[in-house]
Design a protein around this motif. Structure first.
Motif, PDB file in Angstrom:
ATOM      1  N   GLY A 186      47.370  33.897  40.480  1.00 24.59           N
ATOM      2  CA  GLY A 186      47.305  33.595  39.018  1.00 24.59           C
ATOM      3  C   GLY A 186      45.611  33.521  38.198  1.00 24.59           C
ATOM      4  N   GLU A 187      44.797  33.743  39.342  1.00 21.85           N
ATOM      5  CA  GLU A 187      43.347  33.647  38.702  1.00 21.85           C
ATOM      6  C   GLU A 187      42.842  35.074  38.592  1.00 21.85           C
ATOM      7  OE1 GLU A 187      42.507  29.516  41.334  1.00 21.85           O
ATOM      8  OE2 GLU A 187      41.497  31.576  41.840  1.00 21.85           O
ATOM      9  N   LEU A 188      42.161  35.177  37.310  1.00 19.82           N
ATOM     10  CA  LEU A 188      41.616  36.591  37.308  1.00 19.82           C
ATOM     11  C   LEU A 188      40.055  36.276  37.241  1.00 19.82           C
ATOM     12  CD1 LEU A 188      41.985  39.478  36.401  1.00 19.82           C
ATOM     13  CD2 LEU A 188      41.454  38.432  33.747  1.00 19.82           C
ATOM     14  N   HIS A 189      39.530  37.026  38.329  1.00 17.58           N
ATOM     15  CA  HIS A 189      37.897  36.813  38.718  1.00 17.58           C
ATOM     16  C   HIS A 189      37.217  37.874  37.731  1.00 17.58           C
ATOM     17  CE1 HIS A 189      38.433  33.777  41.809  1.00 17.58           C
ATOM     18  NE2 HIS A 189      39.573  34.371  41.917  1.00 17.58           N
ATOM     19  N   TYR A 206      32.807  34.605  37.074  1.00 20.42           N
ATOM     20  CA  TYR A 206      33.480  33.662  36.109  1.00 20.42           C
ATOM     21  C   TYR A 206      34.922  33.757  36.794  1.00 20.42           C
ATOM     22  CZ  TYR A 206      29.320  34.278  33.523  1.00 20.42           C
ATOM     23  OH  TYR A 206      27.938  34.221  32.853  1.00 20.42           O
ATOM     24  N   MET A 207      35.534  32.866  36.168  1.00 21.77           N
ATOM     25  CA  MET A 207      36.994  33.113  36.645  1.00 21.77           C
ATOM     26  C   MET A 207      37.989  32.526  35.378  1.00 21.77           C
ATOM     27  SD  MET A 207      38.961  30.565  39.556  1.00 21.77           S
ATOM     28  CE  MET A 207      39.099  29.129  38.644  1.00 21.77           C
ATOM     29  N   LEU A 208      39.157  33.056  35.211  1.00 19.43           N
ATOM     30  CA  LEU A 208      40.025  32.854  34.028  1.00 19.43           C
ATOM     31  C   LEU A 208      41.443  32.387  34.802  1.00 19.43           C
ATOM     32  CD1 LEU A 208      40.242  32.816  30.883  1.00 19.43           C
ATOM     33  CD2 LEU A 208      40.953  35.297  30.940  1.00 19.43           C
ATOM     34  N   LYS A 209      41.766  31.294  34.405  1.00 20.14           N
ATOM     35  CA  LYS A 209      43.041  30.829  34.999  1.00 20.14           C
ATOM     36  C   LYS A 209      43.897  30.256  33.586  1.00 20.14           C
ATOM     37  CE  LYS A 209      45.515  28.058  38.283  1.00 20.14           C
ATOM     38  NZ  LYS A 209      45.191  27.095  39.589  1.00 20.14           N
ATOM     39  N   GLY A 210      44.720  31.042  33.197  1.00 22.13           N
ATOM     40  CA  GLY A 210      45.534  30.910  31.790  1.00 22.13           C
ATOM     41  C   GLY A 210      44.544  30.934  30.706  1.00 22.13           C
TER      42      GLY A 210
END
Length: 200
Positions: free
Chosen positions: A173-176, A186-190
């Protein structure tokens, strides 16, 4: 006017009670109004108007034909592209005095406002955000966000170096996101955007 600490072109006009930081350069036909504070090592291009009562941070670059009105604050290292526009009243009329209705606009550290973009008053542009050329900002902008269009919409994320983040890997569920230019991560979670490692 020249000083050992800063430079003002002879065609520019500086009102009383203005503070200009060392290393700053103010170029042709610009006007700095009273009670304005400009930080160190800024570049103010041709035909700019700043003030009154405006605060500009250190190492800002304000390109040609930009007016920064009362109610606008720029933090450090903000870039204002040529002919970008700030407002300070939502419903102006020539025949109604609305100076008591100025709404504040805050542009946070490292943000970029593209050429001919408009920032409608009463909003905050986040750290290292990037507003595309010609966009019209009518809402708050998160840190590191890319906003494009009319009205401006959230269109992606940008690295601290300004490059749009496109290299992605996903897990749990994490977009790196990795910058293709400087390799910052960076990381995008939700909707939560997090800095993992910045190289600059």
């Amino acid at each position: 006017m020249e000083s050992k600490n800063f430079f003002v072109h002879e065609s520019a006009y500086i009102d009383d009670n203005v503070k200009i930081g060392k290393g700053t350069k103010i170029w042709h036909f610009s006007h700095i109004l009273s009670n304005t504070r400009i930080g160190e090592n800024c570049i103010i291009g041709q035909n700019c108007m700043i003030g009154p009562d405006v605060k500009v941070g250190n190492r800002c670059k304000i390109q040609n034909n930009v007016s920064i009105y009362k109610g606008v604050t720029l933090e450090d290292e903000v870039f204002c592209g040529p002919s970008c526009v700030f407002t300070n009243v939502l419903t102006p009329r020539a025949f109604i005095e609305r100076k008591a209705e100025f709404l504040p606009t805050l542009v946070k550290k490292g943000a970029t406002i593209g050429a001919n973009a408009t920032v409608v008053c009463g909003h905050t542009i986040g750290r290292y955000a990037l507003i595309g050329a010609g966009a019209v900002v009518t809402s708050d902008v998160p840190d590191y966000a890319l906003y494009l269009g009319v009205p401006a919409k959230h269109s992606g994320w940008v690295c601290k170096c300004g490059v749009v983040l496109t290299r992605k890997t996903s897990s749990d569920g994490e977009l790196h996101l990795t910058c293709s230019y400087c390799r910052s991560r960076y990381m995008l979670k939700g909707k939560e955007f997090t800095v993992i490692e910045e190289k600059i």
